[in-house]
Design a protein around this motif. Structure first.
Motif, PDB file in Angstrom:
ATOM      1  N   LYS A  54      40.605  31.344  36.907  1.00 12.56           N
ATOM      2  CA  LYS A  54      41.130  30.836  38.170  1.00 12.56           C
ATOM      3  C   LYS A  54      40.036  30.960  39.218  1.00 12.56           C
ATOM      4  O   LYS A  54      39.456  32.038  39.389  1.00 12.56           O
ATOM      5  N   ASP A  55      39.750  29.860  39.889  1.00  8.57           N
ATOM      6  CA  ASP A  55      38.705  29.824  40.918  1.00  8.57           C
ATOM      7  C   ASP A  55      37.362  30.321  40.373  1.00  8.57           C
ATOM      8  O   ASP A  55      36.629  31.044  41.046  1.00  8.57           O
ATOM      9  N   GLY A  56      37.067  29.965  39.113  1.00  7.40           N
ATOM     10  CA  GLY A  56      35.789  30.308  38.505  1.00  7.40           C
ATOM     11  C   GLY A  56      35.661  31.743  38.012  1.00  7.40           C
ATOM     12  O   GLY A  56      34.582  32.167  37.640  1.00  7.40           O
ATOM     13  N   ARG A  57      36.763  32.480  38.000  1.00  6.75           N
ATOM     14  CA  ARG A  57      36.747  33.877  37.542  1.00  6.75           C
ATOM     15  C   ARG A  57      37.867  34.109  36.548  1.00  6.75           C
ATOM     16  O   ARG A  57      38.928  33.504  36.635  1.00  6.75           O
ATOM     17  N   ILE A  62      48.095  42.386  32.552  1.00  5.76           N
ATOM     18  CA  ILE A  62      48.334  43.678  31.919  1.00  5.76           C
ATOM     19  C   ILE A  62      49.530  44.306  32.612  1.00  5.76           C
ATOM     20  O   ILE A  62      49.581  44.364  33.840  1.00  5.76           O
ATOM     21  N   GLU A  63      50.496  44.754  31.815  1.00  2.47           N
ATOM     22  CA  GLU A  63      51.727  45.352  32.343  1.00  2.47           C
ATOM     23  C   GLU A  63      52.414  44.428  33.336  1.00  2.47           C
ATOM     24  O   GLU A  63      52.938  44.858  34.357  1.00  2.47           O
ATOM     25  N   GLY A  64      52.380  43.122  33.058  1.00  2.00           N
ATOM     26  CA  GLY A  64      53.091  42.137  33.856  1.00  2.00           C
ATOM     27  C   GLY A  64      52.406  41.725  35.147  1.00  2.00           C
ATOM     28  O   GLY A  64      52.943  40.918  35.893  1.00  2.00           O
ATOM     29  N   LEU A  65      51.215  42.276  35.435  1.00  2.00           N
ATOM     30  CA  LEU A  65      50.494  41.946  36.661  1.00  2.00           C
ATOM     31  C   LEU A  65      49.155  41.310  36.323  1.00  2.00           C
ATOM     32  O   LEU A  65      48.531  41.647  35.318  1.00  2.00           O
ATOM     33  N   TRP A  66      48.689  40.401  37.199  1.00  2.00           N
ATOM     34  CA  TRP A  66      47.386  39.768  37.007  1.00  2.00           C
ATOM     35  C   TRP A  66      46.309  40.604  37.668  1.00  2.00           C
ATOM     36  O   TRP A  66      46.455  41.026  38.814  1.00  2.00           O
ATOM     37  N   TRP A  67      45.222  40.836  36.943  1.00  2.00           N
ATOM     38  CA  TRP A  67      44.083  41.623  37.414  1.00  2.00           C
ATOM     39  C   TRP A  67      42.830  40.768  37.324  1.00  2.00           C
ATOM     40  O   TRP A  67      42.561  40.144  36.298  1.00  2.00           O
TER      41      TRP A  67
END
Length: 111
Positions: A54-57, A62-67
């Motif tokens: 997303k946006d080049g990265r 993990i555990e339901g959250l985006w990192w």
């Protein structure tokens, strides 16, 4: 209260299931610019729905959250394992909850 992190923890293969893997030596030498990834036993394989660009990265779920994956955590050598893997370091603090530091990330091929 301080968070719990094990930055100096050694690679682990407590039950020996990875000892006979033909990629064992490769995993043990795998590193990002943040340092050694440790081993296959310390990494987590991700399904295609749990990572994206997303946006080049890169981002991982993990555990339901985006990192967000730090650029210096991306492993740049060819992926011999074929699967997307992440090596997270978990910090759990009483008042602030979960924080994850991505030590290594190795993209696979999205199918």
């Amino acid at each position: 209260m301080q968070g719990l992190a094990l930055p100096g923890a050694a690679a682990r293969d407590l039950d020996g299931r990875y000892a006979a893997s033909p990629l064992k030596g490769w995993f043990e030498k795998l590193r990002s610019r943040k340092g050694p990834c440790c081993s296959d036993a310390d990494g987590t394989a991700l399904s295609d729905i749990d990572w994206e660009m997303k946006d080049g990265r890169y981002r991982v779920r993990i555990e339901g959250l985006w990192w967000a994956v730090p650029e210096d955590a991306v492993v740049t050598e060819p992926n011999r394992a074929g699967r997307t893997m992440v090596w997270p370091v978990y910090y759990r603090e009483l008042n602030t909850g979960l924080r994850i530091d991505i030590r290594c990330f190795m993209p696979g091929s999205m199918t």
